[in-house]
Write an enzyme that holds these catalytic residues in place. Structure first.
Site, PDB file in Angstrom:
ATOM      1  N   GLU A  10      47.764  48.288  24.250  1.00 46.32           N
ATOM      2  CA  GLU A  10      46.306  48.431  24.184  1.00 46.32           C
ATOM      3  C   GLU A  10      45.658  47.523  23.154  1.00 46.32           C
ATOM      4  O   GLU A  10      44.551  47.027  23.341  1.00 46.32           O
ATOM      5  CB  GLU A  10      45.936  49.890  23.909  1.00 46.32           C
ATOM      6  CG  GLU A  10      46.091  50.830  25.097  1.00 46.32           C
ATOM      7  CD  GLU A  10      47.494  51.394  25.237  1.00 46.32           C
ATOM      8  OE1 GLU A  10      48.437  50.852  24.626  1.00 46.32           O
ATOM      9  OE2 GLU A  10      47.654  52.389  25.979  1.00 46.32           O
ATOM     10  N   GLU A  56      52.188  56.619  28.073  1.00 44.40           N
ATOM     11  CA  GLU A  56      51.634  57.866  27.527  1.00 44.40           C
ATOM     12  C   GLU A  56      51.817  59.021  28.514  1.00 44.40           C
ATOM     13  O   GLU A  56      52.137  60.144  28.129  1.00 44.40           O
ATOM     14  CB  GLU A  56      50.144  57.678  27.191  1.00 44.40           C
ATOM     15  CG  GLU A  56      49.935  56.731  26.011  1.00 44.40           C
ATOM     16  CD  GLU A  56      48.476  56.440  25.735  1.00 44.40           C
ATOM     17  OE1 GLU A  56      47.817  55.840  26.621  1.00 44.40           O
ATOM     18  OE2 GLU A  56      47.988  56.818  24.665  1.00 44.40           O
TER      19      GLU A  56
HETATM   20  C1  3H9 Z   1      45.348  51.938  28.646  1.00 44.51           C
HETATM   21  O1  3H9 Z   1      46.329  52.303  29.222  1.00 44.51           O
HETATM   22  C2  3H9 Z   1      44.470  52.845  27.872  1.00 44.51           C
HETATM   23  C3  3H9 Z   1      45.099  54.178  27.595  1.00 44.51           C
HETATM   24  O2  3H9 Z   1      45.848  54.127  26.398  1.00 44.51           O
HETATM   25  C4  3H9 Z   1      44.064  55.223  27.370  1.00 44.51           C
HETATM   26  C5  3H9 Z   1      43.160  55.541  28.507  1.00 44.51           C
HETATM   27  C6  3H9 Z   1      42.249  56.695  28.232  1.00 44.51           C
HETATM   28  N1  3H9 Z   1      44.542  48.013  35.229  1.00 44.51           N
HETATM   29  O3  3H9 Z   1      49.677  40.681  35.239  1.00 44.51           O
HETATM   30  P1  3H9 Z   1      49.838  40.570  36.695  1.00 44.51           P
HETATM   31  C7  3H9 Z   1      46.301  43.943  37.787  1.00 44.51           C
HETATM   32  S1  3H9 Z   1      44.805  50.356  28.720  1.00 44.51           S
HETATM   33  C8  3H9 Z   1      44.012  47.359  36.264  1.00 44.51           C
HETATM   34  O4  3H9 Z   1      49.511  39.293  37.352  1.00 44.51           O
HETATM   35  P2  3H9 Z   1      52.678  40.911  36.399  1.00 44.51           P
HETATM   36  C9  3H9 Z   1      46.020  42.518  37.375  1.00 44.51           C
HETATM   37  O5  3H9 Z   1      44.671  42.348  37.060  1.00 44.51           O
HETATM   38  C10 3H9 Z   1      45.950  49.552  29.749  1.00 44.51           C
HETATM   39  N2  3H9 Z   1      44.585  46.271  36.828  1.00 44.51           N
HETATM   40  O6  3H9 Z   1      51.307  41.025  37.161  1.00 44.51           O
HETATM   41  C11 3H9 Z   1      46.440  41.776  38.617  1.00 44.51           C
HETATM   42  O7  3H9 Z   1      45.404  41.946  39.568  1.00 44.51           O
HETATM   43  P3  3H9 Z   1      45.052  40.819  40.616  1.00 44.51           P
HETATM   44  C12 3H9 Z   1      47.197  49.231  29.051  1.00 44.51           C
HETATM   45  C13 3H9 Z   1      45.727  45.856  36.308  1.00 44.51           C
HETATM   46  O8  3H9 Z   1      53.685  41.455  37.331  1.00 44.51           O
HETATM   47  C14 3H9 Z   1      47.630  42.568  39.102  1.00 44.51           C
HETATM   48  O9  3H9 Z   1      47.510  43.856  38.514  1.00 44.51           O
HETATM   49  N3  3H9 Z   1      48.044  48.454  29.894  1.00 44.51           N
HETATM   50  C15 3H9 Z   1      46.326  46.496  35.226  1.00 44.51           C
HETATM   51  O10 3H9 Z   1      52.843  39.554  35.841  1.00 44.51           O
HETATM   52  C16 3H9 Z   1      48.952  41.964  38.723  1.00 44.51           C
HETATM   53  O11 3H9 Z   1      48.966  41.727  37.333  1.00 44.51           O
HETATM   54  C17 3H9 Z   1      48.069  47.103  29.837  1.00 44.51           C
HETATM   55  O12 3H9 Z   1      47.417  46.499  29.023  1.00 44.51           O
HETATM   56  C18 3H9 Z   1      45.692  47.633  34.676  1.00 44.51           C
HETATM   57  N4  3H9 Z   1      46.198  48.305  33.642  1.00 44.51           N
HETATM   58  O13 3H9 Z   1      52.551  41.886  35.143  1.00 44.51           O
HETATM   59  C19 3H9 Z   1      48.977  46.440  30.821  1.00 44.51           C
HETATM   60  N5  3H9 Z   1      47.470  45.835  34.914  1.00 44.51           N
HETATM   61  O14 3H9 Z   1      46.245  40.692  41.471  1.00 44.51           O
HETATM   62  C20 3H9 Z   1      48.298  45.249  31.398  1.00 44.51           C
HETATM   63  C21 3H9 Z   1      47.572  44.837  35.804  1.00 44.51           C
HETATM   64  O15 3H9 Z   1      43.838  41.328  41.305  1.00 44.51           O
HETATM   65  N6  3H9 Z   1      49.075  44.673  32.470  1.00 44.51           N
HETATM   66  N7  3H9 Z   1      46.528  44.846  36.641  1.00 44.51           N
HETATM   67  O16 3H9 Z   1      44.796  39.587  39.803  1.00 44.51           O
HETATM   68  C22 3H9 Z   1      50.100  43.828  32.239  1.00 44.51           C
HETATM   69  O17 3H9 Z   1      50.501  43.553  31.128  1.00 44.51           O
HETATM   70  C23 3H9 Z   1      50.733  43.196  33.446  1.00 44.51           C
HETATM   71  O18 3H9 Z   1      49.793  43.219  34.480  1.00 44.51           O
HETATM   72  C24 3H9 Z   1      52.003  43.902  33.961  1.00 44.51           C
HETATM   73  C25 3H9 Z   1      52.410  43.272  35.312  1.00 44.51           C
HETATM   74  C26 3H9 Z   1      53.135  43.672  32.952  1.00 44.51           C
HETATM   75  C27 3H9 Z   1      51.790  45.382  34.165  1.00 44.51           C
END
Ligand code: 3H9
Length: 696
Positions: A126, A106
């Site tokens: 999301e 976004e």
């Molecule tokens: C959003 O964006 C809302 C908006 O539309 C509006 C707002 C107003 N935040 O998965 P991994 C941490 S909602 C905080 O093992 P990978 C995760 O907990 C968000 N932390 O790595 C982990 O921490 P730890 C929409 C996050 O390389 C570490 O990063 N976005 C977030 O296999 C590594 O993660 C999503 O839903 C976050 N957003 O995969 C994306 N993302 O080491 C969610 C990750 O302490 N994330 N962490 O355990 C993912 O799908 C995967 O983490 C990603 C990396 C593909 C990014």
């Protein structure tokens, strides 16, 4: 280091984001972006701005850890940051690599231009957190890639490569070389060509048959979404992008976001997101613990379980030697594995060539000697201590030094199994769930003497074969089966007291489980539960017998595999059919036990089954068998069909309120047909309830 860095490259200001690991758009980062752009606006020498992340991540989106905290609402919020970009006068270019997800995408769409690496993973995921894109994604994406594509991406939350959008204005250019250099060159070109800002909000969006399209899409989404409100809200917001002015569409999106983020479904999904990632953290095994190379695997037993286990490693490109005692059984196993790959080819999930390559990694054998040089052996033989003893003594003799010796036991004492070898430090439990090539869960059972190196290696390997690994200590049934034993027992007791199999399964399925306990027993095979019960009866002679279940097993009714269990099955059809024969058995058993059946409510069914999980889960936690409550939740979400929108049994109990759970348990305990010792509230549960605390 602060979350953002500001650097001048000639006429271009570069704002780089540094919020490892994924550049979550937390408060400091948002503040840094706005400050950077303001600084660039104020500097007459700056003509364009580039926003860039790390190689791994442009941004993984809003910082989910901030949700529900004041930081999330602290200005500038993400929508404010993106609105602000729309008010600037100098072109802002997003330079995108790694991942651009959720708020990250976004933010990129809020910039005026975008250059990306073709392999950037792009998503608005999301919906998987029970919310919808809340920073303009539902309004901007349709303007950039068209309504249908945008709706698909938003409702599915799917991750796709940026290259998929070649030719659309989502990406103006793809970087072939070093991203920053290419972004700077792109920005220079914009300046040279006098191109100013270009706001996505000003772009047109339409659909030739919008009403009909949204009606049709809505029907499909409604059916698919079932217990989740977010997908329909996504539809409403995307629809608003077509029928409303941009700012009004944004309002629809904001309102939906504000509603959804408060829902139990979203809280549960967010809990599951972090819970899944927490499972790999072992407090006394640091991340830099040395691991062993696993380049070859031996599997003992080519039955359904053994061949399923083998497929996991073949999929990961690891050669497998699979051992059986008889040629016929070995051939059957190999045929099963080939069949699975053929099925994948038929469904278009892999090419025939790929499938051939995988199968070629399989080496069937009848000789233990062929396992002498593998790095890991997993036994999937009959669940009997005597049989395990023979296998492990043999493995101890023939396996090379440093090989990991794993048992797939689902209930037996791993410490005892380890004691059959002279190297208990190399012995571990790797408990796969059936079908082992499909189910995500892997219970990694840590024996008393299992070395940290073996544990760390197993956790790493689990990631490689794409399993969600949860550590369990040693106890009868480990985390999952120990709890499910209690859950099944309650279901069986309620059969005695007056419920029917159909009623029990229906109530539990209405609660959200994929399958009720009796259908599950029929699927797993009644003989398995029976064998465990018989062992328990021997160990504890005065324990209550499960009369109805035992009687059905005595009649050879082992569930689907024998065409009859708690239900009957038409050959070739897995759908359970009501069986009057079972009604008769139940009635007879009740008579023998002197039970007058009573009406049992669905609420009682759910409470007894689910709180049995919670109470046993609390004991498991207190005994240190599970490392954390959220690990128990993950076991149930990934291995036992617990409804994800309820976050797992422990999280569900937290939501109900532990004091309420304790009160309900005390009431269940008054029922004389229940095990009043078991239904004493677990000390940890009682303590947390008393203190007004939660498990998670
Ligand atoms: C959003 O964006 C809302 C908006 O539309 C509006 C707002 C107003 N935040 O998965 P991994 C941490 S909602 C905080 O093992 P990978 C995760 O907990 C968000 N932390 O790595 C982990 O921490 P730890 C929409 C996050 O390389 C570490 O990063 N976005 C977030 O296999 C590594 O993660 C999503 O839903 C976050 N957003 O995969 C994306 N993302 O080491 C969610 C990750 O302490 N994330 N962490 O355990 C993912 O799908 C995967 O983490 C990603 C990396 C593909 C990014």
């Amino acid at each position: 280091m602060s979350s953002t860095q500001y650097e001048l490259h000639g006429r271009v200001a570069v704002i780089s984001m540094h919020n490892p690991p994924v550049n979550g758009l937390g408060y400091e980062l948002r503040r840094g972006i706005v400050d950077g752009v303001k600084k660039a606006e104020a500097d007459d020498n700056v003509k364009a701005v580039v926003i860039i992340g790390s190689e791994q991540a442009f941004s993984g989106g809003a910082d989910i850890r901030e949700f529900g905290t004041p930081k999330m609402m602290a200005e500038p919020t993400l929508p404010t940051v993106i609105n602000f970009l729309d008010t600037t006068t100098k072109p802002v270019v997003a330079a995108i690599g790694g991942v651009a997800m959720g708020g990250g995408l976004e933010l990129a769409m809020g910039c005026h231009y975008r250059i990306a690496k073709a392999d950037t993973k792009v998503a608005l995921p999301e919906v998987k957190l029970g919310i919808l894109p809340g920073a303009g994604g539902t309004q901007r994406l349709p303007r950039l890639i068209g309504v249908e594509h945008a709706l698909n991406l938003i409702v599915s939350g799917a991750t796709v490569p940026a290259a998929m959008f070649k030719g659309s204005p989502l990406f103006d250019e793809f970087s072939q070389g070093e991203l920053l250099q290419d972004a700077l060159a792109f920005a220079e070109k914009l300046i040279d060509e006098g191109k100013g800002i270009r706001r996505v909000r000003d772009m047109k969006v339409s659909h030739p048959k919008a009403e009909a399209f949204f009606m049709w899409a809505g029907n499909g989404i409604q059916q698919m979404a079932k217990n989740y409100p977010a997908p329909m809200k996504c539809l409403e917001a995307v629809k608003a992008s077509v029928f409303k002015k941009f700012d009004d569409g944004i309002k629809v999106e904001r309102d939906a976001f504000a509603q959804l983020i408060q829902t139990e479904e979203s809280k549960s999904l967010r809990h599951a997101f972090f819970a899944e990632r927490a499972t790999s953290k072992i407090p006394d095994v640091p991340e830099d613990t040395p691991t062993r190379d696993i380049k070859s695997v031996g599997v003992i037993g080519a039955g359904t379980m053994g061949s399923g286990i083998a497929i996991n490693f073949l999929n990961a490109g690891i050669p497998v030697r699979i051992l059986e005692m008889k040629q016929e059984a070995l051939d059957r196993g190999v045929k099963h594995i080939q069949g699975v790959y053929e099925g994948r080819v038929k469904k278009g999930k892999m090419t025939a060539e790929d499938a051939e390559k995988k199968v070629a990694l399989l080496q069937p054998t009848l000789s233990y000697d062929d396992l002498s040089d593998v790095d890991l052996v997993i036994e999937a033989v009959f669940e009997d201590m005597g049989v395990k003893q023979q296998v492990f003594e043999k493995l101890d003799q023939i396996c090379k030094h440093g090989a990991i010796l794993a048992s797939n036991t689902s209930t037996l004492d791993l410490n005892k199994i380890a004691s059959f070898t002279k190297r208990p430090e190399d012995v571990i439990g790797l408990h796969f769930f059936s079908p082992a090539n499909v189910m995500k869960l892997l219970e990694v059972v840590r024996g008393e003497k299992t070395s940290k190196e073996v544990l760390a290696t197993s956790m790493k390997l689990a990631k490689k074969i794409k399993k969600t690994a949860v550590i369990s200590g040693v106890c009868d049934g480990f985390i999952g089966n120990r709890m499910v034993g209690r859950y099944q027992t309650e279901a069986l007791l309620m059969l005695e007291e007056g419920a029917t199999p159909q009623q029990i399964d229906k109530a539990i399925e209405k609660f959200g489980f994929v399958m009720g306990p009796l259908r599950m027993a029929d699927l797993a095979g009644g003989d398995i539960g029976w064998a465990i019960r018989k062992r328990h009866y021997e160990e504890k002679p005065d324990m209550k017998r499960m009369v109805i279940a035992d009687r059905l097993c005595e009649m050879g009714r082992f569930g689907q595999k024998t065409g009859a269990g708690f239900y009957k099955y038409i050959p070739g059809n897995r759908k359970p059919q009501h069986d009057p024969e079972v009604d008769k058995v139940i009635e007879e058993c009740r008579k023998e036990m002197g039970i007058t059946p009573r009406k049992i409510s669905d609420q009682e069914i759910v409470e007894r089954c689910v709180y049995a999980l919670v109470n046993e889960g609390a004991r498991i936690l207190e005994e240190g068998i599970a490392q954390r409550a959220s690990d128990i939740d993950i076991v149930y979400l990934t291995g036992y069909g617990f409804p994800v929108f309820r976050g797992g049994p422990m999280f569900y109990a937290d939501q109900v309120g532990l004091l309420n759970v304790v009160r309900a348990i005390e009431k269940i305990r008054e029922n004389p047909n229940t095990d009043s010792k078991f239904w004493e509230p677990a000390p940890l549960l009682a303590k947390l309830a008393d203190e007004g605390k939660t498990f998670n």
